[in-house]
Design a protein around this motif. Sequence first.
Motif, mmCIF file in Angstrom:
data_model
loop_
_atom_site.group_PDB
_atom_site.id
_atom_site.type_symbol
_atom_site.label_atom_id
_atom_site.label_comp_id
_atom_site.label_asym_id
_atom_site.label_seq_id
_atom_site.Cartn_x
_atom_site.Cartn_y
_atom_site.Cartn_z
ATOM 1 N N TYR A 74 1.401 9.929 -3.743
ATOM 2 C CA TYR A 74 2.837 10.351 -4.242
ATOM 3 C C TYR A 74 2.719 11.714 -3.423
ATOM 4 O O TYR A 74 4.096 12.539 -3.515
ATOM 5 C CB TYR A 74 3.040 10.079 -5.589
ATOM 6 C CG TYR A 74 3.025 9.079 -6.252
ATOM 7 C CD1 TYR A 74 4.636 8.734 -5.546
ATOM 8 C CD2 TYR A 74 2.381 8.192 -7.266
ATOM 9 C CE1 TYR A 74 5.789 7.414 -6.120
ATOM 10 C CE2 TYR A 74 2.780 6.683 -6.476
ATOM 11 C CZ TYR A 74 4.286 6.275 -7.163
ATOM 12 O OH TYR A 74 4.773 5.470 -7.242
ATOM 13 N N TYR B 4 16.112 -3.017 -5.231
ATOM 14 C CA TYR B 4 16.553 -2.110 -7.180
ATOM 15 C C TYR B 4 18.253 -2.918 -7.277
ATOM 16 O O TYR B 4 18.491 -2.509 -7.941
ATOM 17 C CB TYR B 4 17.036 -0.793 -6.300
ATOM 18 C CG TYR B 4 15.510 0.040 -5.743
ATOM 19 C CD1 TYR B 4 14.929 0.345 -6.932
ATOM 20 C CD2 TYR B 4 15.253 0.361 -4.743
ATOM 21 C CE1 TYR B 4 13.450 0.626 -6.656
ATOM 22 C CE2 TYR B 4 14.112 1.160 -4.412
ATOM 23 C CZ TYR B 4 12.895 1.132 -5.549
ATOM 24 O OH TYR B 4 11.906 1.590 -5.794
ATOM 25 N N ASP C 40 4.625 5.646 -16.088
ATOM 26 C CA ASP C 40 3.480 5.493 -14.241
ATOM 27 C C ASP C 40 2.276 6.451 -15.353
ATOM 28 O O ASP C 40 2.823 6.941 -15.936
ATOM 29 C CB ASP C 40 3.953 6.140 -13.485
ATOM 30 C CG ASP C 40 3.434 5.679 -12.266
ATOM 31 O OD1 ASP C 40 4.719 4.421 -11.955
ATOM 32 O OD2 ASP C 40 2.132 5.565 -11.814
ATOM 33 N N SER D 267 8.129 -3.067 -11.500
ATOM 34 C CA SER D 267 9.083 -3.650 -10.245
ATOM 35 C C SER D 267 8.593 -3.210 -8.814
ATOM 36 O O SER D 267 7.745 -1.801 -8.619
ATOM 37 C CB SER D 267 10.251 -2.584 -9.967
ATOM 38 O OG SER D 267 10.308 -2.203 -8.899
#
Length: 199
Positions: free
Chosen positions: A22, A39, A80, A117
């Motif tokens: 990230y 999405y 997360d 997802s």
Amino acid sequence: MTPREAVRQVPETSRDEWEEQYRSGRWDYLAGGPEQARYAALCEHILTAGAAAVLDVGCGTGVLRDCLGTRFTGRYVGVDWSHAALASRNCGPGETLICADASRLPLRGRFDAVVLSEVLYYLDEPLAAVRRMLDLVAPGGQLLISLYQPPADRHPGWHALMADLDRGVRSLSGTAHQLVTGGGRRRWLLYVLTREAQS
Ligand SMILES: C[S@@+](CC[C@H](N)C(=O)[O-])C[C@H]1O[C@@H](n2cnc3c(N)ncnc32)[C@H](O)[C@@H]1O
């Protein structure tokens, strides 16, 4: 090939590696367009169902919340384990972000939609994770799982894992699934597991 052998062929990514990815912008492309089809399919289910509370497990930078846009006015909780992913996000009204491991979610209560997802294959014991997520779905709500379908000729191990997960997820409850296609060879399966209204 056994399921365990297949799992080993999916890139194992540690928490530190996610942080690094990230920070380096490896996942920035997700907000940019090539995966909008999946999405959009997820958002359509959430909005059509009129979900008022959404839990997005492994939410990354919250691209799904952005795609829901202003049509969604309910409560959004994103979880997360990457600080870097969550830190990049400015929370809007009704948004909560939690930094935690999906295997040990510090959550109580139920959500109208729980979303995994592009996350399930990174979790240990993925089918056990699906069962835990189903426990967080409110009666009449939905668990939505999107899984990338790699071309069998390019990633045979991953393909075998997907087949294994497919059998497992379908065996859990009356699931609907639909194929979502993006450009080129991009294909995802979107599973919709509905929790019975009486449960
Ligand atoms: C491919 S990204 C998908 C991000 C987001 N769901 C999306 O579709 O835009 C996978 C995400 O899962 C998160 N993740 C992987 N294992 C996790 C775990 N055990 N607990 C929480 N998050 C995890 C990663 O940090 C990463 O943000």
